[in-house]
Design an enzyme around this catalytic site. Structure first.
Site, PDB file in Angstrom:
ATOM      1  CG  HIS A 305      17.017  20.539   5.533  1.00 14.46           C
ATOM      2  ND1 HIS A 305      16.507  20.361   3.670  1.00 14.46           N
ATOM      3  CD2 HIS A 305      18.540  20.263   5.074  1.00 14.46           C
ATOM      4  CE1 HIS A 305      17.632  20.158   3.247  1.00 14.46           C
ATOM      5  NE2 HIS A 305      18.477  20.694   3.119  1.00 14.46           N
ATOM      6  CG  ASP A 362      26.571  20.830   6.799  1.00 15.21           C
ATOM      7  OD1 ASP A 362      27.653  19.478   6.239  1.00 15.21           O
ATOM      8  OD2 ASP A 362      25.813  21.334   6.700  1.00 15.21           O
TER       9      ASP A 362
HETATM   10  N1  CMC Z   1      18.606  28.781  13.968  1.00 14.24           N
HETATM   11  C1  CMC Z   1      17.723  29.356  14.338  1.00 14.24           C
HETATM   12  N2  CMC Z   1      16.857  29.674  13.248  1.00 14.24           N
HETATM   13  C2  CMC Z   1      16.207  29.201  12.224  1.00 14.24           C
HETATM   14  C3  CMC Z   1      17.438  28.787  11.843  1.00 14.24           C
HETATM   15  C4  CMC Z   1      18.342  28.390  12.453  1.00 14.24           C
HETATM   16  N3  CMC Z   1      19.610  27.372  12.299  1.00 14.24           N
HETATM   17  N4  CMC Z   1      16.792  28.110  10.617  1.00 14.24           N
HETATM   18  C5  CMC Z   1      15.391  28.507  10.336  1.00 14.24           C
HETATM   19  N5  CMC Z   1      16.290  29.237  11.856  1.00 14.24           N
HETATM   20  C6  CMC Z   1      14.302  30.292  11.759  1.00 14.24           C
HETATM   21  C7  CMC Z   1      14.173  31.580  10.738  1.00 14.24           C
HETATM   22  O1  CMC Z   1      14.779  31.842  11.528  1.00 14.24           O
HETATM   23  C8  CMC Z   1      13.242  31.521  10.494  1.00 14.24           C
HETATM   24  O2  CMC Z   1      12.496  31.999  11.343  1.00 14.24           O
HETATM   25  P1  CMC Z   1      11.208  32.868  11.209  1.00 14.24           P
HETATM   26  O3  CMC Z   1       9.501  32.281  10.608  1.00 14.24           O
HETATM   27  O4  CMC Z   1      10.902  33.284  12.486  1.00 14.24           O
HETATM   28  O5  CMC Z   1      11.596  34.289  10.226  1.00 14.24           O
HETATM   29  C9  CMC Z   1      11.715  30.079  10.620  1.00 14.24           C
HETATM   30  O6  CMC Z   1      13.387  29.096  11.264  1.00 14.24           O
HETATM   31  C10 CMC Z   1      12.734  29.710   8.738  1.00 14.24           C
HETATM   32  O7  CMC Z   1      14.216  29.867   8.395  1.00 14.24           O
HETATM   33  P2  CMC Z   1      14.207  29.713   6.748  1.00 14.24           P
HETATM   34  O8  CMC Z   1      15.430  30.737   6.983  1.00 14.24           O
HETATM   35  O9  CMC Z   1      12.773  30.623   6.222  1.00 14.24           O
HETATM   36  O10 CMC Z   1      14.562  28.613   6.268  1.00 14.24           O
HETATM   37  P3  CMC Z   1      15.272  28.351   5.181  1.00 14.24           P
HETATM   38  O11 CMC Z   1      13.997  27.140   4.072  1.00 14.24           O
HETATM   39  O12 CMC Z   1      15.044  29.676   4.366  1.00 14.24           O
HETATM   40  O13 CMC Z   1      16.790  27.393   4.949  1.00 14.24           O
HETATM   41  C11 CMC Z   1      18.703  27.139   5.958  1.00 14.24           C
HETATM   42  C12 CMC Z   1      17.391  26.848   5.419  1.00 14.24           C
HETATM   43  C13 CMC Z   1      19.273  25.339   6.199  1.00 14.24           C
HETATM   44  C14 CMC Z   1      19.345  27.906   4.927  1.00 14.24           C
HETATM   45  C15 CMC Z   1      18.514  27.164   7.462  1.00 14.24           C
HETATM   46  O14 CMC Z   1      17.691  26.625   8.527  1.00 14.24           O
HETATM   47  C16 CMC Z   1      19.682  27.530   8.791  1.00 14.24           C
HETATM   48  O15 CMC Z   1      20.044  28.891   8.060  1.00 14.24           O
HETATM   49  N6  CMC Z   1      19.921  27.098   8.757  1.00 14.24           N
HETATM   50  C17 CMC Z   1      21.584  27.431   9.505  1.00 14.24           C
HETATM   51  C18 CMC Z   1      22.438  26.993   8.920  1.00 14.24           C
HETATM   52  C19 CMC Z   1      22.988  24.997   8.089  1.00 14.24           C
HETATM   53  O16 CMC Z   1      23.052  24.657   8.498  1.00 14.24           O
HETATM   54  N7  CMC Z   1      22.580  24.948   7.014  1.00 14.24           N
HETATM   55  C20 CMC Z   1      22.695  23.701   6.534  1.00 14.24           C
HETATM   56  C21 CMC Z   1      21.727  23.129   5.585  1.00 14.24           C
HETATM   57  S1  CMC Z   1      21.811  21.309   5.481  1.00 14.24           S
HETATM   58  C22 CMC Z   1      23.246  21.073   4.141  1.00 14.24           C
HETATM   59  C23 CMC Z   1      22.657  22.091   2.776  1.00 14.24           C
HETATM   60  O17 CMC Z   1      22.623  22.285   2.621  1.00 14.24           O
HETATM   61  O18 CMC Z   1      24.582  22.193   2.366  1.00 14.24           O
END
Ligand code: CMC
Length: 428
Positions: A305, A362
């Site tokens: 998140h 989720d």
């Molecule tokens: N699985 C594997 N790696 C992950 C995940 C995941 N679910 N989420 C983040 N990472 C890694 C990402 O690859 C990155 O690694 P590195 O630093 O090596 O590049 C690091 O963690 C930081 O991730 P980010 O993409 O920069 O983080 P963000 O804040 O931009 O994204 C997020 C947040 C929710 C989009 C992301 O965690 C994600 O894609 N999660 C899976 C989708 C999900 O469950 N979404 C629902 C969010 S909660 C409800 C809502 O908001 O609707």
């Protein structure tokens, strides 16, 4: 003088005010920075940018705290109802018994949708994703109330807010009915909000449908848990569209579109698809996590998140609820065990620990939806149903804020510098 931050650029020092919120969150106010210095700030994904001051929802992502108007989400999930929580989110205070009764009556009054909207469904392919249909039909409500759409007219706004909250379950349930080729079922105003959605989805003219109280309660709680989440992607969309003084329905239609994406509300659908794939391939939690770590394009859906660097408090409530709901309705699913195993392995795996990735809202919600018979492509629709009061509260708060201006970020241009136009014949 209140505290200031000092920014030194070359020979110049700029003083920037520091603001503090009611929970001690601090921000540097850079709104005058460009006028003073010619500099803008750059923050892709707005990860470190506050777009407004808001009194609706407080999140402490480090500690896993979520409160609507000061009330902890855990208490609301246990003690409140979705309409009561909606009133709270919209108005800032819990209603008295009389205020709640009036609000429920006002919402009930508007559950029917114009028959012209009913005919619009026929224009969509049967296989259309319901999020696309719901977004389009919410936008289309603007065509029905053209003389009552002024976002700055409190009477218009009051009416449209009630219409939107009341009609959304009907619009959503009918999107499902249309996709399965069943006749539309009209709302029943003697039912509660969650019961009515279930009635419109699962009753049919040939049979009565008794809503299981445990199922209605589960849906109501899910809606409460989704009711607001401060400046997330869809809420920011709602505010951004509304900031141009676009009407409420146009703003909400755009917010629904933003929510649909798998990185946001669409993750609940993606989680069930992932768990189903793991079950079908017979993978262990460890094997799937290794796949996630090896493939930069695969994520553990329902994990991670932008704000929570701890267990999402909504996921905690849902995890506790999942087994209870399954037991109450006499269901079991292998997907729950797979999810719990994945969680256990992930929470002790270096990759996830280092990045502070925990289950989000989720991760468990889809298991409950699926167990109670909600089709997978309707999961995100339920998220939208729950989030609507939050979106509206932010839209109202923005319009009431004297500091609000049209949302219009800047950019750092990195394209070609000026060059002369070349005739087609001279381009190699
Ligand atoms: N699985 C594997 N790696 C992950 C995940 C995941 N679910 N989420 C983040 N990472 C890694 C990402 O690859 C990155 O690694 P590195 O630093 O090596 O590049 C690091 O963690 C930081 O991730 P980010 O993409 O920069 O983080 P963000 O804040 O931009 O994204 C997020 C947040 C929710 C989009 C992301 O965690 C994600 O894609 N999660 C899976 C989708 C999900 O469950 N979404 C629902 C969010 S909660 C409800 C809502 O908001 O609707």
């Amino acid at each position: 003088m209140s505290e200031v931050a000092k920014l030194v650029v070359g020979e110049n020092t700029y003083e920037l005010p520091i603001l503090e919120g009611s929970e001690g969150e601090r921000a540097i106010d850079i709104s005058k920075l460009r006028a003073q210095s010619g500099l803008i700030t750059l923050d892709p994904g707005f990860a470190n940018t506050g777009s407004c001051q808001s009194s609706i929802t407080f999140i402490n992502g480090e500690e896993g705290i979520l409160r609507y108007r000061g009330y902890p989400i855990e208490e609301l999930a246990e003690k409140s109802s979705f309409l009561e929580t909606s009133y709270l989110v919209l108005n800032g205070e819990l209603p008295t018994a009389a205020e709640l009764a009036r609000f429920e009556e006002e919402i009930t009054l508007h559950t029917l949708i114009h028959e012209d909207v009913r005919h619009m469904y026929q224009a969509f392919p049967l296989k259309a994703h319901p999020m696309a249909v719901v977004s389009a039909l919410v936008g289309s409500l603007a065509t029905l109330y053209q003389d009552e759409l002024d976002p700055l007219n409190p009477e218009h706004v009051q009416l449209q807010v009630r219409r939107l909250i009341a009609k959304l379950p009907t619009i959503c349930a009918w999107a499902y009915k249309y996709s399965v080729g069943h006749p539309f079922v009209y709302p029943r105003n003697d039912l509660g909000y969650a019961e009515n959605i279930l009635h419109m989805m699962f009753a049919n003219p040939a049979e009565t449908y008794e809503v299981h109280p445990a199922v209605a309660k589960a849906i109501d709680t899910l809606l409460i848990l989704h009711a607001d989440h401060e400046q997330n992607c869809s809420t920011s969309t709602m505010r951004l569209v509304g900031s141009s003084h676009s009407n409420l329905f146009a703003s909400a239609s755009a917010a629904i579109g933003a929510l649909w994406g798998p990185l946001h509300g669409g993750a609940n659908q993606a989680v069930i698809e992932m768990l189903t794939e793991i079950a079908a391939e017979g993978l262990s939690g460890r094997e799937y996590l290794d796949r996630v770590k090896d493939d930069p394009n695969t994520r553990l859906m329902g994990f991670g998140h932008r704000v929570y660097k701890n267990y999402d408090p909504r996921a905690k409530v849902l995890k506790g609820m999942t087994r209870e709901v399954l037991e109450a309705i006499g269901q079991s699913t292998p997907l729950l065990d797979i999810a719990m195993q994945l969680e256990e392995v992930a929470l002790s795996d270096d990759y996830f620990v280092k990045r502070r990735l925990y289950p989000n809202v989720d991760f468990y919600s889809g298991i409950i939806y699926q167990a109670i018979g909600i089709p997978v492509n309707m999961f995100t629709v339920f998220f939208a149903l729950g989030r609507m009061p939050g979106w509206i509260a932010h839209w109202l708060e923005m319009h009431a804020d004297p500091a609000a201006r049209i949302g219009r970020p800047r950019q750092i241009y990195t394209g070609a510098t000026q060059r002369p136009y070349q005739d087609l014949s001279s381009r190699g």
